[in-house]
Design a protein around this motif. Structure first.
Motif, PDB file in Angstrom:
ATOM      1  N   GLU A 220       0.845  -1.187   0.000  1.00 45.95           N
ATOM      2  CA  GLU A 220       0.000   0.000   0.000  1.00 45.95           C
ATOM      3  C   GLU A 220       0.889   1.248   0.000  1.00 45.95           C
ATOM      4  O   GLU A 220       2.043   1.207   0.449  1.00 45.95           O
ATOM      5  N   VAL A 261      -0.015  -0.261  -4.748  1.00 48.20           N
ATOM      6  CA  VAL A 261      -1.403  -0.199  -5.207  1.00 48.20           C
ATOM      7  C   VAL A 261      -2.257   0.542  -4.186  1.00 48.20           C
ATOM      8  O   VAL A 261      -2.226   0.233  -2.985  1.00 48.20           O
ATOM      9  N   HIS A 262      -3.011   1.516  -4.659  1.00 49.09           N
ATOM     10  CA  HIS A 262      -3.949   2.244  -3.813  1.00 49.09           C
ATOM     11  C   HIS A 262      -5.027   1.287  -3.316  1.00 49.09           C
ATOM     12  O   HIS A 262      -5.414   0.341  -4.005  1.00 49.09           O
ATOM     13  N   ARG A 264      -8.172   1.544  -3.029  1.00 52.50           N
ATOM     14  CA  ARG A 264      -9.387   1.443  -3.838  1.00 52.50           C
ATOM     15  C   ARG A 264      -9.202   0.494  -5.028  1.00 52.50           C
ATOM     16  O   ARG A 264     -10.184   0.015  -5.608  1.00 52.50           O
ATOM     17  N   ASP A 265      -7.931   0.242  -5.418  1.00 54.67           N
ATOM     18  CA  ASP A 265      -7.650  -0.612  -6.573  1.00 54.67           C
ATOM     19  C   ASP A 265      -7.198  -2.013  -6.181  1.00 54.67           C
ATOM     20  O   ASP A 265      -6.917  -2.845  -7.056  1.00 54.67           O
ATOM     21  N   LYS A 267      -8.696  -4.652  -4.777  1.00 58.02           N
ATOM     22  CA  LYS A 267      -9.525  -5.811  -5.116  1.00 58.02           C
ATOM     23  C   LYS A 267      -9.359  -6.172  -6.590  1.00 58.02           C
ATOM     24  O   LYS A 267      -9.159  -7.351  -6.931  1.00 58.02           O
ATOM     25  N   THR A 268      -9.413  -5.184  -7.464  1.00 56.23           N
ATOM     26  CA  THR A 268      -9.250  -5.443  -8.899  1.00 56.23           C
ATOM     27  C   THR A 268      -7.860  -5.998  -9.200  1.00 56.23           C
ATOM     28  O   THR A 268      -7.706  -6.954  -9.977  1.00 56.23           O
ATOM     29  N   THR A 269      -6.837  -5.421  -8.563  1.00 52.05           N
ATOM     30  CA  THR A 269      -5.466  -5.872  -8.800  1.00 52.05           C
ATOM     31  C   THR A 269      -5.266  -7.301  -8.342  1.00 52.05           C
ATOM     32  O   THR A 269      -4.657  -8.120  -9.047  1.00 52.05           O
ATOM     33  N   GLN A 272      -6.815  -9.750 -10.700  1.00 49.75           N
ATOM     34  CA  GLN A 272      -5.987  -9.923 -11.895  1.00 49.75           C
ATOM     35  C   GLN A 272      -4.771 -10.797 -11.614  1.00 49.75           C
ATOM     36  O   GLN A 272      -4.434 -11.685 -12.404  1.00 49.75           O
TER      37      GLN A 272
END
Length: 283
Positions: A220, A261-262, A264-265, A267-269, A272
């Motif tokens: 983070e 990674v921020h 907010r991103d 979960k998406t990261t 992937q």
């Protein structure tokens, strides 16, 4: 009950005592900005002014990252206070206070679930529980998470946050470092990925073991990551170190981690990364 409290409780539009400044507002530990607690929580415990990422525990992590229907695994039972340790307080009293403050049995909690439909076992260390320190219970929980991942044929994802080994357990705490390393090797032998997310702070024996052994190392923003403190290192090597040399962005620039990674991103990261590293399990 005093007359003013009776009047306060009888009139609905007067805020109840429990709705005090301590519960309505959150003060950012970085910039000092006062933020409505609801706004702070809706922004994933990230300051909307300075983007400081606040420390959060297992429940918040699970709710933010896992799809609905996840299962929190029971914390393994270990012998408490094996050394009958006491400093200014009894170790057993510190354990009781940490459990009362956090609601967690110990500093590492696992859950089995999915991230955007991709199965994972997720472990989260809670810095609020005795600094997230690594003792026998944390070691047992880490092994539990790995074994659950192998059983589920899913990656093991861990969020680290720790001040290091739990000194109240002496050598028994340090023994959790090789135990965790062996567990990771078993995970790899089963053909499953091990993903680490480093959060603020990750230091000491945790950094020296499972925190830096991930197939992918994510952090983070501005997370403190290191082994010893800056002052200790400077006094040892007799040199001035660069400002922020133990922060996530510095480690990324020098190749120690793979990405910052921020929140907010995240979960998406993670979804992937799981798709890339475990396509068969994520399908």
């Amino acid at each position: 009950m005093s007359w003013i409290n009776r009047v306060r409780n009888a009139i609905p539009f007067i805020a109840k005592r429990q709705e005090s400044a301590d519960t309505l507002w959150h003060k950012c530990s970085s910039c000092g900005q006062m933020i409505f607690t609801r706004e702070w929580e809706e922004n994933l415990s990230v300051c909307p002014k300075c983007d400081h990422h606040g420390r959060i525990g297992p429940k918040a992590r699970f709710d933010q990252l896992l799809d609905q229907g996840f299962t929190v695994l029971p914390t393994p039972t270990v012998r408490e206070d094996p050394l009958k340790f006491r400093d200014s307080k009894k170790y057993t009293d510190r354990i009781k206070a940490a459990r009362a403050a956090t609601g967690d049995t110990d500093a590492l909690i696992n859950a089995r679930g999915a991230i955007d439909g991709k199965p994972v076992v997720l472990g989260v260390q809670n810095f609020a529980y005795m600094g997230g320190s690594m003792g026998m219970a944390v070691g047992a929980a880490f092994i539990q998470g790995v074994e659950a991942a192998i059983e589920s044929r899913a990656p093991y994802v861990i969020f680290t946050a720790a001040g290091g080994a739990r000194m109240q357990e002496g050598i028994l705490s340090l023994m959790q470092m090789p135990r965790a390393t062996v567990a990771i090797r078993k995970l790899h032998a089963a053909g499953l990925p091990y993903i680490v997310v480093l959060t603020d702070p990750t230091t000491g024996g945790v950094t020296a073991s499972y925190a830096m052994l991930g197939d992918i190392q994510i952090a983070e923003p501005n997370a403190l990551i290191g082994f010893a403190g800056q002052r200790v290192i400077e006094n040892t090597i007799r040199e001035k170190l660069p400002e922020g040399f133990q922060r996530a962005e510095y480690l990324l620039a020098h190749g120690m981690i793979d990405m910052v990674v921020h929140r907010r991103d995240l979960k998406t990261t993670l979804a992937q990364v799981v798709s890339y590293l475990a396509p068969a399990q994520a399908a």
